[in-house]
Design a protein around this motif. Structure first.
Motif, PDB file in Angstrom:
ATOM      1  N   HIS A 178       0.812  -1.220   0.000  1.00  0.00           N
ATOM      2  CA  HIS A 178       0.000   0.000   0.000  1.00  0.00           C
ATOM      3  C   HIS A 178       0.847   1.273   0.000  1.00  0.00           C
ATOM      4  N   HIS A 179       2.134   1.143   0.295  1.00  0.00           N
ATOM      5  CA  HIS A 179       2.991   2.332   0.291  1.00  0.00           C
ATOM      6  C   HIS A 179       4.319   2.044  -0.400  1.00  0.00           C
ATOM      7  N   SER A 180       4.275   1.221  -1.440  1.00  0.00           N
ATOM      8  CA  SER A 180       5.483   0.933  -2.213  1.00  0.00           C
ATOM      9  C   SER A 180       5.855   2.155  -3.048  1.00  0.00           C
ATOM     10  N   HIS A 181       7.147   2.453  -3.109  1.00  0.00           N
ATOM     11  CA  HIS A 181       7.618   3.589  -3.897  1.00  0.00           C
ATOM     12  C   HIS A 181       7.861   3.215  -5.356  1.00  0.00           C
ATOM     13  N   LEU A 182       7.703   1.920  -5.690  1.00  0.00           N
ATOM     14  CA  LEU A 182       7.995   1.468  -7.044  1.00  0.00           C
ATOM     15  C   LEU A 182       6.842   1.789  -7.996  1.00  0.00           C
TER      16      LEU A 182
END
Length: 342
Positions: free
Chosen positions: A292-296
């Motif tokens: 839910h908070h992946s930077h990819l």
């Protein structure tokens, strides 16, 4: 649905926008800054589109435009972290000893030690000629990863050969997009495919069976690495494609691939593959926890299709090479095909 946004100025939170049902991608941040006795009324207008990634912004101070720009996926791929300058260190005996220890543990010393250990281990198991050929195949494979990292502007630490495990190509920086993960992962086997094709051509020109053997062995080595199982290169390609579609699809795909790995490990008695599977499942758990908070940045649908085709072409190329040499009737060259057939 518009996502939750935070805007920082000099590491201080100055504006925050909560998630809403607005799917236009447009947002506007309003905040005030003080400059002496003056109060600056600031506004940052943003428009974000995730697939394909396209971000535009405008910064206004007292209704005057002071900055604007556009960022795309290419900019994110080339983005590198900003490093703070190291603090100045005074001379001390402890510091001198620490420096000596670091010199002993330097990357070059480790690389040479690991490469020597790998060559010695493979020579003990097989022969010095086979060990040299195996190390050459591993280095060429890992060089493909290194070239991909450098293409994206990433600093690399070089190639490390690990006895009985193969090799590693390391970088100082993390990836920012799923596309980077796909390219970096698949370029190793793709370089291996080029090497097998070159060895096949040399065999046609010279008739020396040693080149045929190297072409087949290199093909089997890289084909194994393309198994869709983490932490192998094929597993990274599968993970990037499926998690770009949907986090549930990514989780299910990774679990099914793990069961495939367990079957292969049990069937062929590959204890080492079982160890790698445990490492791979830890990676899946981390992917799921940070979904839910992946930077990819995820792959676009075009990127997903292109990655899948690239993967299948690479797999098909290795199988074709092994199949071709198996058809020549030499039992040694047909051994990889027998392994695949079972």
């Amino acid at each position: 649905m518009a996502g939750w946004q935070q805007l920082f100025w000099d590491n201080t939170l100055v504006s925050q926008i909560d998630a809403s049902d607005d799917d236009s991608g447009r947002s506007s941040h309003h905040f005030k800054l003080t400059s002496g006795e003056d109060v600056l009324h600031c506004q940052v207008k943003c428009e974000l589109n995730w697939q394909p990634f396209h971000f535009t912004y405008q910064a206004l101070v007292n209704d005057d435009l002071v900055a604007e720009g556009v960022r795309t996926e290419k900019d994110i791929e080339r983005q590198v972290p900003v490093e703070a300058p190291p603090a100045e260190k005074r001379f001390s005996i402890i510091g001198l000893v620490s420096l000596g220890m670091k010199a002993l543990k330097s990357a070059k010393v480790i690389k040479v030690a690991l490469a020597s250990a790998s060559l010695a281990a493979y020579s003990w198991l097989f022969s010095i000629e086979f060990a040299l050929a195996l190390v050459a195949c591993l280095v060429f494979h890992e060089y493909g990863h290194i070239r991909a990292m450098k293409y994206f502007g990433m600093r690399t630490k070089g190639i490390y050969l690990i006895p009985f495990l193969g090799g590693l190509a390391l970088s100082d920086e993390k990836i920012n997009t799923r596309w980077q993960d796909v390219v970096i992962s698949i370029m190793g086997p793709f370089f291996g495919l080029v090497l097998s094709i070159v060895l096949t051509i040399v065999y046609w020109m010279t008739g020396e069976v040693v080149f045929a053997g190297l072409a087949v062995f290199n093909a089997l080595l890289n084909l194994f690495n393309l198994l869709p199982i983490l932490p192998l290169d094929g597993g990274h390609v599968l993970k990037s494609i499926t998690f770009s579609m949907n986090s549930w699809i990514g989780l299910v795909g990774s679990i099914l691939a793990a069961f495939l790995g367990i079957y292969i490990s049990y069937t062929f008695g590959l204890t080492l593959l079982g160890f790698l599977l445990m490492m791979g499942m830890l990676e899946v758990v981390m992917e799921w926890r940070t979904r839910h908070h992946s930077h990819l940045l995820p792959l676009t649908r075009y990127g997903q299709a292109f990655s899948l085709v690239w993967y299948l072409v690479s797999v098909g190329g290795f199988i074709a090479i092994i199949w071709y040499f198996a058809g020549l009737g030499d039992s040694l060259l047909g051994l990889p095909l027998q392994i695949l057939g079972t």
